[in-house]
Every structure is written in C-alpha cells, then in structure tokens.
Design an enzyme around this catalytic site. Structure first.
Site, mmCIF file in Angstrom:
data_model
loop_
_atom_site.group_PDB
_atom_site.id
_atom_site.type_symbol
_atom_site.label_atom_id
_atom_site.label_comp_id
_atom_site.label_asym_id
_atom_site.label_seq_id
_atom_site.Cartn_x
_atom_site.Cartn_y
_atom_site.Cartn_z
ATOM 1 N N GLN A 1 -6.370 17.046 20.295
ATOM 2 C CA GLN A 1 -7.825 16.873 20.262
ATOM 3 C C GLN A 1 -8.524 17.447 21.486
ATOM 4 O O GLN A 1 -9.724 17.710 21.433
ATOM 5 C CB GLN A 1 -8.159 15.391 20.110
ATOM 6 N N ARG B 1 -4.650 6.945 28.979
ATOM 7 C CA ARG B 1 -3.731 7.139 27.855
ATOM 8 C C ARG B 1 -3.910 8.545 27.298
ATOM 9 O O ARG B 1 -5.002 8.915 26.852
ATOM 10 C CB ARG B 1 -3.993 6.095 26.765
ATOM 11 N N HIS C 1 1.280 11.806 18.672
ATOM 12 C CA HIS C 1 -0.065 11.561 18.159
ATOM 13 C C HIS C 1 -0.349 12.600 17.070
ATOM 14 O O HIS C 1 -1.268 13.396 17.173
ATOM 15 C CB HIS C 1 -1.098 11.621 19.286
ATOM 16 N N ASN D 1 1.579 6.873 17.597
ATOM 17 C CA ASN D 1 0.197 6.468 17.395
ATOM 18 C C ASN D 1 -0.084 6.386 15.901
ATOM 19 O O ASN D 1 0.042 7.377 15.176
ATOM 20 C CB ASN D 1 -0.767 7.479 18.023
ATOM 21 N N GLU D 2 -0.382 5.184 15.432
ATOM 22 C CA GLU D 2 -0.849 4.945 14.076
ATOM 23 C C GLU D 2 0.073 5.538 12.999
ATOM 24 O O GLU D 2 -0.314 6.456 12.270
ATOM 25 C CB GLU D 2 -2.279 5.468 13.900
ATOM 26 N N ASN E 1 -4.942 -0.168 17.873
ATOM 27 C CA ASN E 1 -6.139 0.652 17.701
ATOM 28 C C ASN E 1 -7.025 -0.037 16.660
ATOM 29 O O ASN E 1 -6.596 -0.244 15.521
ATOM 30 C CB ASN E 1 -5.791 2.055 17.214
ATOM 31 N N TYR F 1 -11.212 -0.502 15.174
ATOM 32 C CA TYR F 1 -12.577 0.015 15.190
ATOM 33 C C TYR F 1 -13.561 -0.810 14.384
ATOM 34 O O TYR F 1 -14.727 -0.900 14.744
ATOM 35 C CB TYR F 1 -12.588 1.463 14.660
ATOM 36 N N GLU G 1 -6.950 1.756 21.595
ATOM 37 C CA GLU G 1 -8.142 2.525 21.201
ATOM 38 C C GLU G 1 -9.190 1.566 20.677
ATOM 39 O O GLU G 1 -8.879 0.654 19.918
ATOM 40 C CB GLU G 1 -7.849 3.556 20.101
ATOM 41 N N TRP H 1 -11.981 4.458 23.509
ATOM 42 C CA TRP H 1 -11.898 5.761 22.831
ATOM 43 C C TRP H 1 -13.322 6.247 22.611
ATOM 44 O O TRP H 1 -14.105 5.574 21.954
ATOM 45 C CB TRP H 1 -11.177 5.638 21.486
ATOM 46 N N GLU I 1 -12.238 15.940 16.203
ATOM 47 C CA GLU I 1 -12.047 14.680 15.475
ATOM 48 C C GLU I 1 -11.393 14.935 14.116
ATOM 49 O O GLU I 1 -11.946 14.662 13.050
ATOM 50 C CB GLU I 1 -13.395 13.961 15.331
ATOM 51 N N TRP I 2 -10.197 15.554 14.170
ATOM 52 C CA TRP I 2 -9.352 15.754 13.010
ATOM 53 C C TRP I 2 -10.093 16.408 11.846
ATOM 54 O O TRP I 2 -10.701 17.444 12.027
ATOM 55 C CB TRP I 2 -8.688 14.427 12.631
#
Length: 537
Positions: free
Chosen positions: A54, A111, A156, A201-202, A344, A346, A417, A461, A468-469
């Site tokens: 990213q 991180r 990631h 990650n995730e 993580n 949100y 995150e 984050w 952003e992907w």
C-alpha cells in the site's frame, strides 16, 4: 447555603463532564456512550500502521519481483480507475521522511509489513535479495534511532507471484514450508531488533476475498471447499512459523509472535431475545473463531462451524464437509501458538436470530455467508464514511474486545488496526476522523480500565493515505494527506494527526477538571462553571 450551592455546582460540573458525546445525535446513551475520563495503564502503547504494497512502491527495482497484488492491480478492471501500487506513497525512497513524521506524531510503535517478494523474489529461500533485506534493516534502524519500536507483519496479502504460478499459492499445502522459510529468514535477519511479530494480517480476507469472491488478489472465484482449504493452510502456516520462532529464536531474542484477525462486532438487535444472543455468538465464531479457536482455544475449529458446514455440505451433495479436519497431532501442534491476539476492527452490525433457512438459499454455489447463516445490517441512521462497508459505531470495539477477553481466557490483545475513511478530496480538517479516533480510543479505554480487558495497545489506521486495494486511491484512511498527483508524493499532516498526538501525550483522556487537555468542550464547561461557582461562593 453557599456550601450547598457549591456542592451542587461541583456535582453538576462532574455530571456535565461525564455527559460529553462524540456522536450525540445517534449514540447518546448516558451509560454506554458518554466520554470517559481516565488514562491508560503505563504499559499501554500507541501505534500507527501501514502495509508494504500500500505504501512502498518501487515494485520492480532493486531485485523485487511481482506479488499477486502487482499482477491483480495491473489487470484492467480489477481496481478503481485502474489504480496500482507501482509507486503508491514511494515509501521505499521516502522512509526517512515518514519516520520523522512518526516521531513528530509521538507513536511508540510502528506496524508495517515486509514484502515477501522484495526479500525472496521467487518466494523461496533459494534466492535471497540482499537489497531488500537492507531496505528493511534501514527502516528498522531509522525507527529505533527515533525511539519507535517496530511491530512487523510478515504477510499482508502480497504473496510472491512466482509461488502462485508454481502451485496456486495458498491452495497448496506446499505454501506452509515456503512461508516458514520466509518467516525464519525474517526472524534471523531482523529479530535482534523486532520484538513483536504478526504472522498474518486478516486471513479471513485472504481466504474469502482472494479465493471465494475473487475480488482481491489472486482473484480466484472458487466458492466451495477452496476458501476453507486456504484458511486451513493459513492456520497451519501460522503455527509452523510460531514453533520456528519458539524453538530457534525466543530464548535469545525475547520477542512475541501473534496473528491479526479482523471482524465487525455483531450486536444482538434485541439483547432480551435469546435467539438474537445466539445469532451474535454464531456470527462471532464464524468471523473470529474460524482462526482464533484453533490458535487460542483447543487446536480446532468452533463446533458451530464444524456442525453447520458439515450439515450444509451434505445438503449440497458433498460426500464430506467442505471444512477440512485437523488430525489430533495437528491440534496439539496448533493450540497455544499465539503470544497475543491482534484485532483489526472498524465497524459493527446488528444481527437477529440465526435460523439461516429463513434467509438463505442453501443451493449451490456454497458461500461462507450462507454457512454462517446470520442476517446482519447497519442502520441507515448510523454515521457514514468514505467506504460503503464502514459505519462508525464506537461502542462496538468495546464489545468485541470484551468478547475476545472472555472467549480466550484473558488473552493479551492489541488493536492492530482501527480507523475511518473519507472520500478522495484534499481535506486537512478531517473532523470525521477526529471524532472516530476520540470515540473509539475512549471505548478501548473503557474496556481496559472499567472492564479489565487485557488490551495492551492501540494502532491507528492509517499513518498516511495509501493504495486502498480494490478501491485504489478513491478512499483515504490516513492521518497524513498524500498528493498522488505529485510525482514527489508530498505528505501533509491532517488535524487528526494532531489530535491523535495529543491523546498519546495525555496517554488517554485525563479529566479536564484536573487540567487534562483531551476535551475542548470539557475545558470550556470547566471554565464557565468555575466562574459561576466563584460568583456564588
């Protein structure tokens, strides 16, 4: 009379300060939503985060070879506007600028993730790229020189494309040994200075967006057994890397190895309804329990997952469950391989009764959402963000931290995150992000100080706007604005960076009545009431 009036006004003062609401139009329950004044324990840390693909750019220089995200983003139609991470924030060349901004922010940890294909271009230990190793050595040394500790994520989402070409990446069990070789290399080269490691990650995103919907790299649309097979290999790869660290490095390096899992909080729509409570539990087990249960509980998947997926698989004509099984030996190998739980988080959903047959068609193709069987939604009146999937619901993070603490016997956790997006506009006065950080960090404070949750740190984050992907550069999560139209990629601090920095300096939300600086509104109230009090007394 004067004494009585003074006591009344002092009480009014405390009550007024206790009734500050960040999202007062929506979340204004006095017991749940009022801002809480206190500071975190001394060992609580503040961090911010990014990931390699990213922000780094430099996708094809100094020996780096493509990852699956290079391939995916460079394929027309896969990302918004055809955006790629080819340059991104150009942090490969600007890491010293970034670290200087981090030092100004005051974070204690940073991180970041390592690009597997930058240090092992072909994905295997047979070809070590020393220029890639040197980049991360330089970054780590620069962080330490500025008083910032590294928190390093090994994976990631950016699998070397060579491994995807060789044996279809995470679909093959071959990936476990290659990931372990990569982790071993990182422990060996960086572990003398890195004390917090995150294997993955995730993994939920890897399995479902990478191999079920195909919306993320490597773009495999394969609903059915494949996503669960991918998840199976991720769990075993994590455990193998943990044992490698434990057996070879822990005694000399004294670090910790954990994993970062993602989930919304799934709030029962009606807490007095047992079916809604059961729905919440079921949703949490399918989201977090899928990976956390084997690692932190008993080496195996949650019973509700095993039972439901086996039954639904039979209805769909499979001769065995689409969810693979661990052997007894594997269960013993996997259990207790997490030194900490990275979260993580949100947003939050409401959920209702988990009688999935009322809501889902179990005919083919099979999907994880059908297996979970829990209807969920976000009410229209909740605050919005720059992302369709993200609505700020501060109390949700307190709920999920408590769930983790209870479910996994007081495990040490870190929020790895947490943040909010805005649209792709030049906006330094990012009031929505300020509200998000103040309210969410305050809820973490409640979880730690009031509820006794064993959470040891908070990570914002993101440190700066980045790729952003699938959304490309259309959504901005950063505390620093990055101008992606300028070849120099200048960074500029937003107001949220200043607020986050103040929270770090205050180590929480000290009471304005005692001189704390966390609440402008509180300070105004204190001043006004002090004047009134002086006149009366």
């Amino acid at each position: 009379m004067k004494l009585y009036r003074g006591f009344t006004l002092l009480l009014l003062l405390k009550l007024t300060l206790g009734q500050e609401f960040v999202y007062e139009d929506v979340f204004n329950d006095p017991e749940r939503d009022a801002l809480y004044y206190d500071t975190f324990p001394d060992d609580f840390i503040f961090s911010s985060a990014t990931s390699a693909y990213q922000i780094e750019g430099a996708w094809n220089i100094d020996g780096r070879k493509p990852s699956i995200w290079d391939t995916h983003s460079q394929t027309p139609g896969k990302t918004y506007n055809g955006d790629t991470g080819n340059v991104a924030c150009d942090s490969y060349h600007k890491y010293k600028i970034d670290v200087a901004l981090m030092a100004e922010l005051g974070i204690e940890f940073y991180r970041f993730s390592i690009s597997w294909s930058r240090v092992l271009p072909d994905g295997t230990i047979n070809n070590v790229n020393e220029l890639g190793i040197q980049y991360y050595n330089n970054l780590i040394d620069e962080l330490l020189a500025n008083g910032i500790q590294p928190m390093v994520t090994l994976y990631h989402w950016d699998l070397p494309q060579a491994l995807n070409d060789s044996y279809e990446g995470w679909i093959s069990e071959n990936i476990i040994d290659d990931f372990n070789d990569y982790a071993d290399l990182c422990f060996d080269r960086f572990g003398d200075r890195v004390k917090l490691w995150i294997t993955f990650n995730e993994p939920w995103i890897v399995a479902l967006l990478g191999y079920e919907s195909g919306s993320f790299a490597p773009g495999v649309y394969a609903p059915g057994p494949i996503p669960y097979m991918v998840g199976h290999h991720l769990v075993k790869a994590h455990a193998t890397a943990w044992h490698t660290y434990n057996n070879k490095y822990r005694s000399t390096q004294n670090g910790k190895v954990g994993i970062t899992l993602n989930s919304d909080w799934n709030e029962p729509y009606d807490r007095s309804d047992p079916d809604h409570l059961a729905a919440s539990e079921q949703a949490m087990q399918f989201a977090l329990g899928w990976f956390a249960h084997p690692i932190f509980k008993n080496g195996d998947y949650p019973e509700i997952m095993k039972t439901r997926i086996a039954n639904i698989s039979a209805e769909q004509g499979y001769n065995k469950s689409r969810l693979p099984e661990f052997t007894e030996e594997e269960k013993l190998f996997i259990v207790n391989t997490g030194d900490f739980f990275g979260l993580n988080h949100y947003s939050t959903n409401y959920v209702v009764n988990a009688d999935g047959k009322d809501y889902y068609d179990y005919s083919m193709p099979p999907f994880w959402g059908k297996d979970s069987g829990v209807p969920s939604w976000k009410p229209d009146e909740w605050p919005t963000s720059g992302s369709s999937w993200l609505k700020p619901v501060p109390w949700g993070i307190r709920g999920i931290l408590n769930w983790i603490h209870t479910e996994y016997d007081g495990v040490i956790s870190y929020v790895t995150e947490n943040g909010v997006s805005t649209a792709d506009v030049y906006e330094l006065n990012d009031e929505s992000r300020i509200k998000y950080f103040r309210s969410y960090i305050n809820e973490v404070l409640k979880a730690v100080n009031i509820d006794g949750v064993n959470c040891k740190g908070y990570t914002a984050w993101s440190f700066m706007d980045n790729f952003e992907w699938g959304s490309g550069y259309s959504e901005r999560f950063g505390m620093h604005y990055v101008d992606f139209n300028d070849d120099d990629r200048p960074r500029e601090a937003k107001n949220s960076a200043k607020v986050f920095s103040q929270i770090i300096k205050d180590h929480g939300f000290p009471d304005p009545a005692t001189g704390g600086s966390s609440s402008v509104r509180g300070t105004i109230i204190v001043t006004a009431l002090a004047i009134i009090l002086a006149k009366i007394l």
